[in-house]
Write an enzyme that holds these catalytic residues in place. Structure first.
Site, PDB file in Angstrom:
ATOM      1  NE  ARG A 226      -4.304  -1.396   0.269  1.00  0.00           N
ATOM      2  CZ  ARG A 226      -4.455  -2.472  -0.512  1.00  0.00           C
ATOM      3  NH1 ARG A 226      -3.544  -2.791  -1.394  1.00  0.00           N
ATOM      4  NH2 ARG A 226      -5.546  -3.214  -0.410  1.00  0.00           N
TER       5      ARG A 226
ATOM      6  CG  ASP B 288       0.923  -2.412  -8.403  1.00  0.00           C
ATOM      7  OD1 ASP B 288       0.725  -2.208  -9.617  1.00  0.00           O
ATOM      8  OD2 ASP B 288       0.095  -3.001  -7.675  1.00  0.00           O
TER       9      ASP B 288
ATOM     10  CD  GLU C 166      -3.115   3.315  -5.357  1.00  0.00           C
ATOM     11  OE1 GLU C 166      -4.137   2.669  -5.673  1.00  0.00           O
ATOM     12  OE2 GLU C 166      -2.134   2.794  -4.841  1.00  0.00           O
TER      13      GLU C 166
ATOM     14  CG  HIS D 115      -3.475  -0.728  -6.695  1.00  0.00           C
ATOM     15  ND1 HIS D 115      -3.787  -0.030  -5.563  1.00  0.00           N
ATOM     16  CD2 HIS D 115      -3.521  -2.048  -6.332  1.00  0.00           C
ATOM     17  CE1 HIS D 115      -4.007  -0.883  -4.565  1.00  0.00           C
ATOM     18  NE2 HIS D 115      -3.852  -2.115  -5.015  1.00  0.00           N
TER      19      HIS D 115
HETATM   20  N1  LIG Z   1      -0.923  -4.238  -5.260  1.00  0.00           N
HETATM   21  C1  LIG Z   1      -1.938  -5.069  -5.208  1.00  0.00           C
HETATM   22  O1  LIG Z   1      -2.666  -5.249  -6.165  1.00  0.00           O
HETATM   23  C2  LIG Z   1      -2.170  -5.854  -3.930  1.00  0.00           C
HETATM   24  C3  LIG Z   1      -2.901  -7.056  -4.009  1.00  0.00           C
HETATM   25  C4  LIG Z   1      -3.015  -7.832  -2.850  1.00  0.00           C
HETATM   26  C5  LIG Z   1      -2.482  -7.401  -1.647  1.00  0.00           C
HETATM   27  N2  LIG Z   1      -1.838  -6.194  -1.600  1.00  0.00           N
HETATM   28  C6  LIG Z   1      -1.288  -5.716  -0.332  1.00  0.00           C
HETATM   29  O2  LIG Z   1      -0.316  -6.629   0.131  1.00  0.00           O
HETATM   30  C7  LIG Z   1      -0.484  -6.812   1.534  1.00  0.00           C
HETATM   31  C8  LIG Z   1       0.094  -8.159   1.949  1.00  0.00           C
HETATM   32  O3  LIG Z   1      -0.713  -9.199   1.418  1.00  0.00           O
HETATM   33  P1  LIG Z   1      -0.559 -10.706   1.966  1.00  0.00           P
HETATM   34  O4  LIG Z   1      -1.666 -11.472   1.364  1.00  0.00           O
HETATM   35  O5  LIG Z   1       0.839 -11.177   1.820  1.00  0.00           O
HETATM   36  O6  LIG Z   1      -0.872 -10.435   3.535  1.00  0.00           O
HETATM   37  P2  LIG Z   1      -0.517 -11.336   4.796  1.00  0.00           P
HETATM   38  O7  LIG Z   1      -0.457 -12.776   4.415  1.00  0.00           O
HETATM   39  O8  LIG Z   1      -1.434 -10.905   5.867  1.00  0.00           O
HETATM   40  O9  LIG Z   1       0.986 -10.902   5.183  1.00  0.00           O
HETATM   41  C9  LIG Z   1       1.284  -9.683   5.774  1.00  0.00           C
HETATM   42  C10 LIG Z   1       2.713  -9.721   6.277  1.00  0.00           C
HETATM   43  O10 LIG Z   1       3.061  -8.435   6.792  1.00  0.00           O
HETATM   44  C11 LIG Z   1       3.673  -8.624   8.069  1.00  0.00           C
HETATM   45  N3  LIG Z   1       3.496  -7.456   8.931  1.00  0.00           N
HETATM   46  C12 LIG Z   1       2.353  -6.939   9.453  1.00  0.00           C
HETATM   47  N4  LIG Z   1       2.625  -5.869  10.216  1.00  0.00           N
HETATM   48  C13 LIG Z   1       3.972  -5.700  10.178  1.00  0.00           C
HETATM   49  C14 LIG Z   1       4.859  -4.784  10.757  1.00  0.00           C
HETATM   50  N5  LIG Z   1       4.431  -3.801  11.562  1.00  0.00           N
HETATM   51  N6  LIG Z   1       6.171  -4.906  10.480  1.00  0.00           N
HETATM   52  C15 LIG Z   1       6.639  -5.900   9.688  1.00  0.00           C
HETATM   53  N7  LIG Z   1       5.844  -6.824   9.111  1.00  0.00           N
HETATM   54  C16 LIG Z   1       4.521  -6.723   9.353  1.00  0.00           C
HETATM   55  C17 LIG Z   1       3.011  -9.845   8.653  1.00  0.00           C
HETATM   56  O11 LIG Z   1       3.808 -10.372   9.703  1.00  0.00           O
HETATM   57  P3  LIG Z   1       3.425 -11.751  10.462  1.00  0.00           P
HETATM   58  O12 LIG Z   1       3.412 -12.798   9.410  1.00  0.00           O
HETATM   59  O13 LIG Z   1       4.525 -11.929  11.433  1.00  0.00           O
HETATM   60  O14 LIG Z   1       2.063 -11.537  11.067  1.00  0.00           O
HETATM   61  C18 LIG Z   1       2.930 -10.725   7.415  1.00  0.00           C
HETATM   62  O15 LIG Z   1       4.154 -11.400   7.224  1.00  0.00           O
HETATM   63  C19 LIG Z   1      -1.999  -6.673   1.741  1.00  0.00           C
HETATM   64  O16 LIG Z   1      -2.320  -6.304   3.062  1.00  0.00           O
HETATM   65  C20 LIG Z   1      -2.376  -5.598   0.744  1.00  0.00           C
HETATM   66  O17 LIG Z   1      -2.298  -4.335   1.358  1.00  0.00           O
HETATM   67  C21 LIG Z   1      -1.668  -5.427  -2.724  1.00  0.00           C
END
Ligand SMILES: NC(=O)c1ccc[n+]([C@@H]2O[C@H](COP(=O)([O-])OP(=O)(O)OC[C@H]3O[C@@H](n4cnc5c(N)ncnc54)[C@H](OP(=O)(O)O)[C@@H]3O)[C@@H](O)[C@H]2O)c1
Length: 326
Positions: free
Chosen positions: A239, A263, A268, A287
């Site tokens: 994000r 991205d 946006e 995005h």
């Molecule tokens: N550009 C796009 O089109 C698109 C599409 C999909 C998603 N996204 C974004 O990508 C993000 C991640 O997706 P995901 O499916 O991989 O989510 P996820 O499985 O929930 O993974 C999030 C990761 O971030 C870590 N995290 C959370 N808070 C943190 C902090 N303060 N410091 C360091 N690490 C932290 C978590 O740690 P733990 O594992 O230790 O809990 C986890 O490893 C989404 O939340 C969304 O905003 C973007």
């Protein structure tokens, strides 16, 4: 009779979806609509909402027990604190994007390593503009991903897949996650968020795959960008709000870092006045890192699995912690 809302245009419901929902939850009446006024009219009876559901209606849906959202990021909760306080289960579609976003991250990294961002611009000018060999050019040199270091900030569904792919290319992968004791194949060393500043100088690529939460908002600012190597690249597919964009612009203009693949942005669509548009060392994608033709199929898979669990009274998967906002 309570209702299950499927937030589709009726003509766009994938074949077999209604039958599957009927099979899994025969006690619920199915409502298929994206139309706000139709949803408002049925609001008193909606127990489950899947796919699209207007966030502002959550507080006034008295029987709402579960929302299955179709995206991964739950940062909309920051804009709707009253929904955050309400008692319902929120599940997300984390996992759907692991493959396309990993491929998007690889595309950014390979573009910078092979200088495709310069080649495409030269092609548009019909110029035969060969990059110089490393060490002979004032431009960015061609380089290999093999043996370079990738720092993943966020090692969840997306980061874990990226770690495996990058390590298969011979990269050294470091990770930062909230719970660093959770180890992952392909990640050589895992750190907690408090070690960010000390790990940044090791990375050739810093990739943000974290959600936007109160803890991660603005986590990459001037000190972090100055801690990166001048030859390093910053990639963001999470994000936009996790990077303080004014400092990123300065970092790119003043050579604190080599370039960026972006991205997502603070605002946006990226405003036309943003200096990022004009920078030769920046690749912008609007995005769409998570897009894939398999999106619906995968998101429906999570939803059907969760619907079966819900009806059986079992714990759901992909539950968002509304306090942590991910
Ligand atoms: N550009 C796009 O089109 C698109 C599409 C999909 C998603 N996204 C974004 O990508 C993000 C991640 O997706 P995901 O499916 O991989 O989510 P996820 O499985 O929930 O993974 C999030 C990761 O971030 C870590 N995290 C959370 N808070 C943190 C902090 N303060 N410091 C360091 N690490 C932290 C978590 O740690 P733990 O594992 O230790 O809990 C986890 O490893 C989404 O939340 C969304 O905003 C973007």
């Amino acid at each position: 009779m309570n209702k299950i809302l499927l937030g589709y245009e009726p003509a766009n419901v994938p074949p077999g979806t209604l039958e599957r929902v009927e099979d899994l939850a025969p006690h619920l009446e199915i409502l298929v609509t994206e139309d706000q006024s139709e949803i408002e009219a049925a609001l008193g009876d909606i127990e489950i909402a899947a796919r699209r559901f207007p966030h502002d209606l959550i507080v006034s849906a008295p029987r709402l027990r579960w929302v299955q959202q179709w995206g991964a990021g739950a940062d909309w909760l920051l804009r709707y604190p009253e929904a955050r306080d309400r008692d319902f289960i929120l599940t997300n579609a984390s996992g759907v994007h692991a493959i396309p976003i990993t491929e998007h991250i690889l595309a950014f990294m390979l573009s910078f390593a092979r200088q495709l961002h310069h080649a495409v611009r030269a092609q548009q000018r019909q110029e035969w503009d060969r990059p110089q060999r490393a060490g002979f050019s004032s431009q960015e040199p061609i380089f290999e991903l093999c043996d370079r270091t990738l720092l993943l900030i966020g090692v969840g569904a997306i980061g874990q897949r990226t770690a495996q792919a990058a390590s298969a290319l011979g990269m050294h992968v470091l990770g930062i996650r909230r719970n660093p004791e959770r180890r992952v194949p392909g990640v050589e060393a895992m750190h907690g968020p408090e070690q960010l500043q000390s790990v940044l100088p090791e990375a050739d690529f810093v990739v943000l795959t974290v959600p936007l939460t109160p803890e991660t908002r603005g986590m990459i600012g001037e000190p972090e960008l100055r801690a990166m190597k001048p030859e390093a690249y910053l990639l963001n597919i999470g994000r936009g709000g996790t990077i303080q964009e004014e400092f990123l612009v300065r970092a790119l203009q003043e050579g604190w870092i080599a370039g960026a693949g972006l991205d997502v942005f603070e605002s946006e669509p990226l405003p036309s006045y943003s200096p990022l548009w004009q920078m030769n060392n920046v690749i912008i994608t609007p995005h769409y890192a998570g897009l894939t033709p398999r999106y619906e199929q995968r998101a429906l898979g999570i939803f059907f699995d969760n619907l079966a669990r819900y009806v059986a009274g079992e714990p759901l998967t992909n539950v968002v912690d509304k306090d942590l906002v991910y």
